[in-house]
Design an enzyme around this catalytic site. Structure first.
Site, mmCIF file in Angstrom:
data_model
loop_
_atom_site.group_PDB
_atom_site.id
_atom_site.type_symbol
_atom_site.label_atom_id
_atom_site.label_comp_id
_atom_site.label_asym_id
_atom_site.label_seq_id
_atom_site.Cartn_x
_atom_site.Cartn_y
_atom_site.Cartn_z
ATOM 1 N N ASN A 195 0.835 -1.207 0.000
ATOM 2 C CA ASN A 195 0.000 0.000 0.000
ATOM 3 C C ASN A 195 0.876 1.266 0.000
ATOM 4 O OD1 ASN A 195 1.014 0.045 2.592
ATOM 5 N ND2 ASN A 195 -0.970 0.036 3.634
ATOM 6 N N GLU A 202 1.775 4.403 7.519
ATOM 7 C CA GLU A 202 0.676 3.940 6.678
ATOM 8 C C GLU A 202 0.113 5.091 5.835
ATOM 9 O OE1 GLU A 202 0.254 0.891 6.346
ATOM 10 O OE2 GLU A 202 -0.336 -0.191 8.154
#
Ligand code: GLP
Length: 302
Positions: A195, A202
């Site tokens: 991702n 993140e």
């Protein structure tokens, strides 16, 4: 094997950012070339500060480093290392912890001792400490700080999540300060999440972020679940921030396998955005990409 060849840029890439790309036929040749670059840097400067990553991608690099060390002559006695991240809640002896990974894959083969005076010294190895579920996991200073912060806490041994988070945040701040004191990091090795995460930063992470307590996304937990078998993947981690990572003098981004091709395409050809943490690398002037043929978004040997 000689260090990496001349820098090249994918034909379809046009932008301000001037990364160097090196594409290899196999993970082993990639690992060897990257290790050679690190060794060259150590030979130039014995006090080099290395930023280290975990995951499956850097394994061939560590293997090549151990091989070079065993051949003799490589002096690691003044090298300092900082790891990127660690899961919250895992015992350092836990096989899924990054402490365990680093010990098994690298450090146990390189440790300093009287018989091994060129080895790396324990006090120069830094890995964030994510273990804070029990009062006895804390250092004496942390126990005192916790009691001061939570004056009403009884003498129960298990930490509440509030207490544990508070401790992890303080450790993260201290880790960042230590990087600043010992740094800058000369070479930061990075893998990349599917991702686009760097370390455990993140999607949505600030590009100025410092080392902190982070929540893991469902995607990362699912991808990393392959190492946890029938156990739950931790939900939190302590991770260097993107701002911390970008302070390194040089960054080596490593990616292998087809599953990384798509995110590399987005990283290289898309705009800089927080949704894809790896795009922050475009703000750095010295990033070298070590890719294998499968990960190469340009689909051909450069
Ligand atoms: C983890 C680590 C990252 C690493 C990523 C990719 O989430 N926190 O630092 O880059 O995994 O791992 P792999 O190299 O196994 O694909």
């Amino acid at each position: 094997m000689s260090p990496i060849g001349p820098a090249t840029v994918p034909s379809s890439y046009s932008g301000e950012f001037k990364p160097h790309f090196h594409v290899f036929d196999s993970r082993e040749t990639l690992g060897q070339a990257c290790a050679n670059c690190i060794i060259e840097e150590i030979q130039k400067n014995k006090q080099v500060v290395l930023g280290l990553a975990t995951g499956s991608t850097p394994l061939p690099v560590y293997k090549a480093l151990v091989k070079a060390f065993n051949r003799g002559g490589l002096d690691l006695s003044e090298v300092t290392t900082f790891n990127l991240d660690e899961y919250v809640g895992l015992d350092p002896r836990d096989k899924q912890s990054y402490h365990y990974y680093m010990k098994e894959k690298l450090f146990k083969n390189l440790m300093w001792s009287e018989d091994n005076p060129l080895g790396i010294k324990t006090e120069n190895i830094h890995i964030p400490n994510g273990q804070a579920t029990k009062f006895q996991h804390l250092s004496f200073e942390e126990q005192n700080a916790l009691k001061k912060q939570f004056p009403l806490r009884g003498d129960e041994s298990t930490l509440s999540s509030l207490e544990s988070n508070w401790i992890i945040c303080r450790r993260a701040e201290a880790y960042d300060r230590l990087i600043n004191q010992c740094g800058p990091i000369d070479i930061q090795i990075l893998g990349i999440g599917e991702n686009g995460h760097l370390a455990f930063c993140e999607p949505g992470s600030s590009h100025e972020g410092r080392t902190s307590l982070v929540e893991l996304t469902a995607n990362t937990r699912a991808v990393n679940g392959r190492f946890f078998h029938d156990r739950n993947v931790p939900t939190q981690a302590i991770s260097m921030g993107i701002g911390t990572i970008l302070q390194a003098r040089k960054i080596y981004l490593l990616a292998t396998g087809e599953r990384k091709q798509e995110i590399l395409k987005k990283t290289l050809y898309g705009k800089v955005c927080e949704e894809i943490p790896a795009t922050a690398l475009k703000k750095h002037s010295e990033v070298i990409f070590f890719l294998d043929i499968e990960a190469n978004p340009d689909k051909r040997k450069l």
